[in-house]
Design a protein around this motif. Structure first.
Motif, PDB file in Angstrom:
ATOM      1  N   UNK A 103       7.385 -31.886  34.736  1.00 34.13           N
ATOM      2  CA  UNK A 103       7.414 -32.728  33.701  1.00 34.13           C
ATOM      3  C   UNK A 103       5.771 -33.491  33.894  1.00 34.13           C
ATOM      4  N   UNK A 104       5.187 -31.635  33.885  1.00 32.73           N
ATOM      5  CA  UNK A 104       3.645 -31.998  33.620  1.00 32.73           C
ATOM      6  C   UNK A 104       2.780 -32.097  35.251  1.00 32.73           C
ATOM      7  N   UNK A 105       3.620 -32.745  36.269  1.00 30.89           N
ATOM      8  CA  UNK A 105       3.384 -32.486  37.207  1.00 30.89           C
ATOM      9  C   UNK A 105       2.741 -31.521  38.633  1.00 30.89           C
ATOM     10  N   UNK A 106       2.457 -31.663  39.285  1.00 34.67           N
ATOM     11  CA  UNK A 106       2.311 -30.415  40.401  1.00 34.67           C
ATOM     12  C   UNK A 106       3.564 -30.676  41.440  1.00 34.67           C
ATOM     13  N   UNK A 107       4.363 -30.220  41.782  1.00 35.34           N
ATOM     14  CA  UNK A 107       4.813 -30.108  41.955  1.00 35.34           C
ATOM     15  C   UNK A 107       5.538 -29.682  43.585  1.00 35.34           C
ATOM     16  N   UNK A 108       4.768 -30.499  44.268  1.00 33.51           N
ATOM     17  CA  UNK A 108       4.558 -30.154  45.649  1.00 33.51           C
ATOM     18  C   UNK A 108       5.556 -31.575  46.070  1.00 33.51           C
ATOM     19  N   UNK A 109       6.364 -32.344  45.534  1.00 36.12           N
ATOM     20  CA  UNK A 109       6.895 -33.169  46.841  1.00 36.12           C
ATOM     21  C   UNK A 109       7.994 -32.882  47.833  1.00 36.12           C
ATOM     22  N   UNK A 110       7.974 -31.517  47.440  1.00 30.23           N
ATOM     23  CA  UNK A 110       9.194 -30.389  48.770  1.00 30.23           C
ATOM     24  C   UNK A 110       7.981 -30.251  50.139  1.00 30.23           C
ATOM     25  N   UNK A 111       6.802 -30.655  49.525  1.00 29.08           N
ATOM     26  CA  UNK A 111       5.562 -30.285  50.564  1.00 29.08           C
ATOM     27  C   UNK A 111       5.910 -31.864  51.694  1.00 29.08           C
ATOM     28  N   UNK A 112       5.207 -32.311  50.145  1.00 28.67           N
ATOM     29  CA  UNK A 112       5.126 -33.914  50.720  1.00 28.67           C
ATOM     30  C   UNK A 112       6.182 -34.346  51.688  1.00 28.67           C
ATOM     31  N   UNK A 113       6.913 -34.832  51.589  1.00 28.32           N
ATOM     32  CA  UNK A 113       9.007 -35.138  51.927  1.00 28.32           C
ATOM     33  C   UNK A 113       8.313 -34.316  53.354  1.00 28.32           C
ATOM     34  N   UNK A 114       8.446 -32.828  53.707  1.00 27.78           N
ATOM     35  CA  UNK A 114       8.684 -32.351  54.605  1.00 27.78           C
ATOM     36  C   UNK A 114       7.361 -32.941  55.484  1.00 27.78           C
ATOM     37  N   UNK A 115       6.442 -32.990  55.063  1.00 36.24           N
ATOM     38  CA  UNK A 115       4.878 -33.293  55.424  1.00 36.24           C
ATOM     39  C   UNK A 115       5.054 -35.030  56.434  1.00 36.24           C
ATOM     40  N   UNK A 116       5.683 -35.664  55.976  1.00 36.11           N
ATOM     41  CA  UNK A 116       6.148 -36.952  56.319  1.00 36.11           C
ATOM     42  C   UNK A 116       6.759 -37.068  57.154  1.00 36.11           C
TER      43      UNK A 116
END
Lengths: 489, 451
Positions: free
Chosen positions: B432-445
């Motif tokens: 989608x043109x993003x950085x694809x770091x969703x999993x990282x921040x979900x886990x972090x949060x």
């Protein structure tokens, strides 16, 4: 500003503030729909109904309420008009505002109130359309009877109620489709199938195969057709198609080579309605003695025996006895005069003259039969007997039987003859009025349908069926719309 | 015996003619190879109907595959009936039933052809193949299936299994305590059943929003923002406990629904009604029934004044400008004075000035002690008006997860980004043109919450 609707009390439980229930919500939405009628051009369905009725009336006015075919055609046309009006009133009303409905449902709208408001609004619309339809039919010249109706004060009012109920039931069916469809495109795609289904399975115009007749019991059109046919008194109307066809064929020549036997079989056919009617016709065969003498005097066969000497001592009665019993006169007696043989006439004459002076009259000299005939014809002394009325009235059936039983004719059964006759001549031969009445009544009798019988029971039953259909579809609409929150976004 | 063979042929190969079976065998072999490449169990290739559905998944056309599965199943049943009639009941061959079934089979064949074309087009795209392959796929499906299935040169872009995997397993495991005031959300999961499969739409979302807060809801496309809002307002229930000012929204929905105002993205109002009538009807529907007519009218007038609609009160809704329509749409919900106000992209279609004005009005509403949750795709121009931000993100298994909830400043610090749009870009998928770091921040949060 007011307080919030649901607030926690001291113990922490919510205090419920009541909102408008189903009844008041119906009023709110009814008002909304009536405004839509004005602003959203829903009013256009009214002139549309008038135009449709006018178009249909041009087709049905000739024979609706006049002939059996006209009743069927008119009933089918009226059913189509009613279904068409009803379906197009509501096919888009829900699907075009489905998202709005979903939002309002979320805000507390009861689906049942929403559907109920549509029911009332659509009922009003259908009622006005039905009135317009019947009014237009009347002014366009459709011969709707102005007499007392089967159920209400007028047949026109009865018909208006039927048009209304058929429209309303169709309207509710469309409302259901509109509730199921998620877009106007889908609804308008389904619509033709529903209309075709209704019209094909109405069962009146198209001959349905046996398996599909059951299906027609589930169509509004089938009951609509029956109700209109019953109200227009289908069963007691004449069926004119066959007669009109015969009239159109008047100049057509029919015929061919037949045998005498075929004609005799036709004359003998006791099951043939036309023959039965003809046989019952009476023929006046009374005549005077003078007329008989004249007939005898002009008969060629009689002329063959005219010069036979008659004993002068014989009375007229004795002469009659000789003519009736003498073997030499047998062929004379067998002469067929059309309504009987000479022998039968002589017998009648003998019986009629019984006890009269004429029978005892002595002829007085030797003379021939010719002279005797001349005597009765010209002499003043005998003229008084000429006016004595003899003979009897008999039916055409008697004559036919005489022909059929004649051994000479029977002997010629295989004799061929060529017949050339036009349909018109044949009709004239039988009698136009007789044949017309017979053909129309007989075909009407064959086309009799119990479901089309004009009686209060039939019509009220059909009305109840329409109400049942309308309620069922409305209920189904409510059930379907209760799942509106499951719509995919 | 003949009937048994024919039925077996149909059950296994959809046909009982020898050349048909040969083609079907070719197709099955090809599917076997392609399923392996796409990560689908190749044994599905042996099962009629299901093999086409699995093939649609390999083509990235799963919805079409569902329809095709149903059509194939119906066709199979009809073929079986017709075959049995043909073999066993010769006299029935011209019967109405046979004719009707044949007509229905023909209709299904047309639908099947359309969906077959769609799926074939999908497989050609998935393998980045030339367009002319399409013709082969359409008319001799078995041949390209074998070529693509066993030639290593042809590889799919995405593994089929990726499309339906379970949710990321890292969960916070923390619930927020219910509060007397404000909104408490403890959402365990929101699932949907699609074609006998359970799909996780949302999972593990817990938060508490104070009264008077205006909250921004951020997330990429398909992150589940609207699903989340619908779950919060109780319209689409999830496995969750949601309380508003102490009241259980799910348990007492009928009472609580008037406490919640939901403004949809589109202006869902009747265009042919007037502004005043629209508001009046809304007031009659939403306000308590014992409120006097005078008070109700006063409320309508007040709302029209607040949202600047008084000058156009007599106008038809369809004649209003875009901004006026948005304001009217909000006014419809505001009329009942709800405690929780949820708006789905209220500024879409509005220019910067109008959008700012609208958001300021929402701020004003929040300042009255209401909770206002707003989805917007242009948050940075009005970010100063918001108190908190909720960041939803699709995890690697396409389940909507909470990547962050807190104040604007905390969000900037958490993601290491200055603007909200940058945050969205960080969590968006690479395609989608993003950085694809969703999993990282979900886990972090989740870890932060757990801690």
């Amino acid at each position: 500003m007011h307080n919030n609707q649901a607030t926690a009390n001291k113990s922490g439980h919510l205090v419920h503030i009541r909102h408008r229930g189903r009844g008041p919500q119906v009023i709110i939405y009814l008002g909304k729909l009536l405004r839509m009628f004005l602003y959203q051009n829903d009013w256009k369905v009214l002139p549309m109904a008038a135009i449709i009725a006018a178009l249909v009336s041009m087709v049905i006015k000739k024979d609706f309420f006049l002939t059996m075919e006209g009743e069927l055609k008119g009933s089918f046309a009226l059913t189509c008009v009613a279904i068409w009006n009803g379906c197009f009133n509501s096919i888009q009303v829900i699907c075009r505002e489905r998202s709005i409905l979903k939002r309002e449902h979320r805000a507390g709208l009861h689906i049942s109130s929403y559907v109920a408001s549509h029911m009332i609004y659509q009922a009003l619309l259908c009622l006005v359309q039905s009135g317009i339809t019947i009014y237009v039919l009347i002014i366009m010249g459709v011969k709707i009877p102005m007499d007392k109706g089967l159920i209400t004060i007028s047949t026109a009012v009865d018909l208006t109620i039927t048009v209304f109920l058929v429209s309303f039931a169709s309207d509710m069916l469309s409302l259901l489709i509109s509730a199921i469809a998620h877009s106007t495109t889908t609804a308008m795609t389904i619509m033709p199938f529903v209309l075709i289904f209704q019209l094909v399975f109405s069962g009146g115009i198209f001959n349905l195969p046996a398996w599909s007749e059951q299906i027609s019991h589930y169509t509004i059109s089938s009951y609509g057709l029956k109700c209109f046919a019953a109200q227009s008194d289908y069963n007691n109307s004449p069926m004119v198609t066959l007669w009109n066809t015969l009239v159109k064929m008047k100049s057509s020549e029919i015929g061919g080579t037949y045998t005498v036997g075929q004609v005799l079989d036709l004359l003998e056919d006791k099951d043939n309605g036309v023959m039965t009617e003809l046989r019952s016709r009476e023929i006046d065969a009374t005549f005077t003695v003078g007329e008989l003498w004249d007939v005898l005097a002009s008969s060629e066969t009689v002329n063959g025996i005219l010069d036979r000497k008659i004993d002068a001592s014989m009375t007229v009665g004795e002469i009659l006895t000789v003519l009736r019993t003498d073997e030499n006169c047998a062929s004379f007696r067998d002469i067929n005069l059309g309504f009987g043989t000479v022998g039968e006439l002589l017998k009648i004459l003998d019986e009629e003259l019984e006890g009269t002076e004429l029978k005892e009259l002595q002829i007085g000299r030797d003379f021939t039969l010719r002279e005797a005939l001349e005597l009765f014809k010209v002499e003043d002394g005998t003229s008084k007997y000429r006016d004595i009325s003899v003979g009897r009235t008999f039916t055409l059936g008697d004559l036919i039987d005489a022909i059929i039983t004649n051994p000479d004719i029977q002997a010629r059964r295989d004799q061929p003859f060529t017949l050339k006759i036009t349909v018109g001549q044949l009709i004239d031969l039988i009698g136009e009025d007789t044949l017309k009445e017979y053909v129309q009544s007989k075909t009407a009798q064959i086309s009799h349908i119990d479901a089309y019988e004009k009686n209060v029971g039939n019509v009220v039953n059909y009305w109840l069926v329409f109400i049942f259909f309308a309620m069922l579809y409305a209920l189904l609409s409510v059930i379907v719309l209760e799942f509106i929150d499951k719509d995919r976004r | 015996m003949e009937a048994v063979l024919k039925v077996l042929g149909i059950l296994l190969f959809d046909t009982y003619s020898w050349h048909g079976i040969a083609l079907a065998a070719l197709l099955i072999a090809g599917y076997w190879g392609m399923f392996k490449k796409s990560g689908v169990d190749p044994r599905w290739a042996l099962v009629p109907c299901v093999r086409d559905y699995m093939f649609s998944k390999c083509a990235g056309r799963e919805p079409e595959g569902r329809v095709l599965f149903i059509i194939n199943a119906l066709t199979l049943v009809m073929d079986l009936i017709l075959t049995i009639i043909e073999v066993k009941f010769e006299e029935e061959q011209g019967s109405t039933l046979v004719l009707a079934l044949s007509a229905l089979a023909f209709v299904l064949l047309i639908v099947k052809a359309v969906y077959h074309i769609r799926i074939c087009s999908g497989i050609v795209q998935m393998y980045h193949a030339n367009g002319w392959w399409m013709w082969l796929w359409l008319f001799i499906t078995g041949l390209p299936a074998v070529i693509w299935g066993f030639n290593p040169k042809y590889q799919p872009e995405i593994q089929a299994e990726d499309l339906t995997r379970m949710s990321l397993d890292t969960l916070s495991g923390v619930s927020v305590a219910g509060m007397k005031d404000g909104l408490t959300v403890n959402l365990e999961e929101r699932t949907a059943k699609e074609f006998f499969q359970k799909k996780y739409l949302l999972r593990d979302i817990h938060m508490y929003i104070k009264p008077g807060h205006m909250v921004l809801l951020l997330g990429g496309s398909g992150a589940g923002k609207t699903t989340f809002l619908n779950a919060v307002n109780g319209y689409e229930k999830a496995k969750a406990k949601v309380t508003l000012n102490g009241g259980d929204i799910y348990g007492e929905y009928k009472k609580m629904q008037y406490e919640i105002g939901f403004v949809p993205q589109q202006e869902l109002m009747r265009g042919k009604d007037t502004v005043y009538r629209t508001l009046t009807d809304a007031s009659r529907l939403r306000l308590p029934r014992d409120l006097s007519r005078k008070d109700r009218r006063a409320r309508v007038e007040e709302v029209m004044r607040i949202f600047g609609l008084t000058p156009v009160r007599g106008n038809l809704v369809e004649k209003l400008s875009g901004g006026q329509k948005k304001r009217l749409s909000i006014a419809l919900e505001f009329i009942s004075n709800p405690s929780l106000f949820i708006l789905d992209e209220p500024d879409s279609g509005l220019d910067g000035v109008m959008a700012r004005e609208l958001m300021e009005q929402l701020r004003m509403i929040a300042d009255q002690g209401k909770i206002v949750i707003v989805i917007t795709h242009t948050p940075d121009r009005v970010i100063d008006l918001f108190d908190d931000v909720i960041v939803l993100a699709k995890d690697s298994n396409r389940t909507g997860r909470l990547a962050f909830f807190g104040s604007i400043e905390e969000a900037r610090s958490f993601f290491g980004k200055q603007t909200m749009e940058q945050i969205v870009m960080t969590i968006n998928r690479r395609e989608e043109g993003g950085e694809g770091r969703a999993d990282e921040f979900i886990t972090k949060y989740a870890e932060v919450q757990h801690a």
